[in-house]
Design a protein around this motif. Structure first.
Motif, PDB file in Angstrom:
ATOM      1  N   SER A   1       0.822  -1.202   0.000  1.00 40.09           N
ATOM      2  CA  SER A   1       0.000   0.000   0.000  1.00 40.09           C
ATOM      3  C   SER A   1       0.864   1.264   0.000  1.00 40.09           C
ATOM      4  N   GLU A   2       2.179   1.098   0.038  1.00 43.58           N
ATOM      5  CA  GLU A   2       3.115   2.224  -0.004  1.00 43.58           C
ATOM      6  C   GLU A   2       3.799   2.253  -1.366  1.00 43.58           C
ATOM      7  N   PRO A   3       3.751   3.352  -2.092  1.00 47.55           N
ATOM      8  CA  PRO A   3       4.374   3.415  -3.417  1.00 47.55           C
ATOM      9  C   PRO A   3       5.847   3.000  -3.444  1.00 47.55           C
ATOM     10  N   ALA A   4       6.609   3.317  -2.421  1.00 42.88           N
ATOM     11  CA  ALA A   4       8.035   2.984  -2.406  1.00 42.88           C
ATOM     12  C   ALA A   4       8.283   1.480  -2.283  1.00 42.88           C
ATOM     13  N   ARG A   5       7.304   0.702  -1.852  1.00 40.71           N
ATOM     14  CA  ARG A   5       7.444  -0.751  -1.699  1.00 40.71           C
ATOM     15  C   ARG A   5       7.028  -1.514  -2.953  1.00 40.71           C
ATOM     16  N   SER A   6       6.403  -0.848  -3.885  1.00 47.58           N
ATOM     17  CA  SER A   6       5.894  -1.503  -5.087  1.00 47.58           C
ATOM     18  C   SER A   6       7.018  -1.783  -6.074  1.00 47.58           C
ATOM     19  N   TRP A   7       6.920  -2.917  -6.766  1.00 50.23           N
ATOM     20  CA  TRP A   7       7.899  -3.234  -7.798  1.00 50.23           C
ATOM     21  C   TRP A   7       7.921  -2.179  -8.893  1.00 50.23           C
ATOM     22  N   TRP A   8       6.835  -1.501  -9.127  1.00 52.99           N
ATOM     23  CA  TRP A   8       6.827  -0.485 -10.172  1.00 52.99           C
ATOM     24  C   TRP A   8       7.867   0.600  -9.877  1.00 52.99           C
ATOM     25  N   TYR A   9       8.047   0.926  -8.612  1.00 48.75           N
ATOM     26  CA  TYR A   9       9.079   1.896  -8.251  1.00 48.75           C
ATOM     27  C   TYR A   9      10.417   1.212  -7.977  1.00 48.75           C
ATOM     28  N   ARG A  10      10.420   0.155  -7.198  1.00 50.40           N
ATOM     29  CA  ARG A  10      11.675  -0.487  -6.787  1.00 50.40           C
ATOM     30  C   ARG A  10      12.500  -0.919  -7.988  1.00 50.40           C
ATOM     31  N   ARG A  11      11.864  -1.375  -9.047  1.00 47.07           N
ATOM     32  CA  ARG A  11      12.616  -1.819 -10.227  1.00 47.07           C
ATOM     33  C   ARG A  11      13.290  -0.643 -10.914  1.00 47.07           C
ATOM     34  N   ALA A  12      12.619   0.510 -10.968  1.00 45.52           N
ATOM     35  CA  ALA A  12      13.216   1.702 -11.589  1.00 45.52           C
ATOM     36  C   ALA A  12      14.402   2.192 -10.766  1.00 45.52           C
ATOM     37  N   ALA A  13      14.274   2.189  -9.455  1.00 43.84           N
ATOM     38  CA  ALA A  13      15.371   2.616  -8.584  1.00 43.84           C
ATOM     39  C   ALA A  13      16.558   1.660  -8.703  1.00 43.84           C
TER      40      ALA A  13
END
Length: 190
Positions: A23-35
């Motif tokens: 439920s936290e954007p920073a924990r989602s693969w959509w963000y984590r993969r980009a980082a």
């Protein structure tokens, strides 16, 4: 749904997937993969102005706890989007499923899913196992809370070419790692 599952153009897989509720954007693969990609490239300037919310699918969801190991594509991520808000799940129903899971029952959720192969910035090959939860939101929440692999009946639609876009290969990789191994009925073949 039946219109999407034309005869011969889908696979049904019974899987035990390690899922977490995000439920936290920073924990989602959509963000984590980009980082992670920026770190791997050693050049995060392309992502300097990005915020986790810029990569967020806009809804709390369930995702694999780690990329699928051992596939041809370096990273296969998995995310299942709900067809109802997860914030509105009934705690008593989640608790009922958690109690059943605690005594060894394996109630399955039903997910309509597909494999999505892509090249990001023409440099990074990645694959996604994407799905829409059709039934079993409470069950998935109970599995995630217990930290146990979630039993999922994945109905995977293949393209007209029978999955020539990586669908069959990706499903076979997912099934080889997470296919249900209870008896003959749940082999989880692609």
């Amino acid at each position: 749904m039946l219109g999407e599952l034309e005869t011969g153009h889908y696979r049904a897989l019974l899987l035990d997937l390690p899922l977490e509720r995000v439920s936290e954007p920073a924990r989602s693969w959509w963000y984590r993969r980009a980082a992670a990609r920026a770190e791997e490239d050693g050049d995060d300037s392309a992502y300097d102005d990005d915020r986790p919310e810029d990569h967020w699918p806009g809804v709390a969801h369930f995702q694999l706890t780690a990329p699928v190991p051992g596939g041809r594509v370096p990273f296969t991520y998995g995310a299942f989007l709900p067809s109802q808000p997860t914030e509105g799940l009934d705690p008593a129903t989640v608790a009922r499923h958690a109690a059943a899971i605690a005594v060894g029952e394996r109630p399955a959720a039903v997910v309509l899913g597909w494999i999505d192969d892509r090249y990001v910035e023409a440099r990074h090959e990645e694959r996604w196992l994407v799905g829409a939860v059709l039934d079993g939101h409470h069950r998935l929440a109970a599995y995630a809370a217990a930290g146990l692999p979630a039993r999922v009946l994945l109905l995977a639609r293949l393209g007209e070419g029978g999955g020539a876009d990586g669908g069959l290969e990706g499903l076979a990789e997912v099934a080889s790692v997470y296919g249900c191994r209870e008896g003959r009925r749940g082999r989880g073949r692609a």
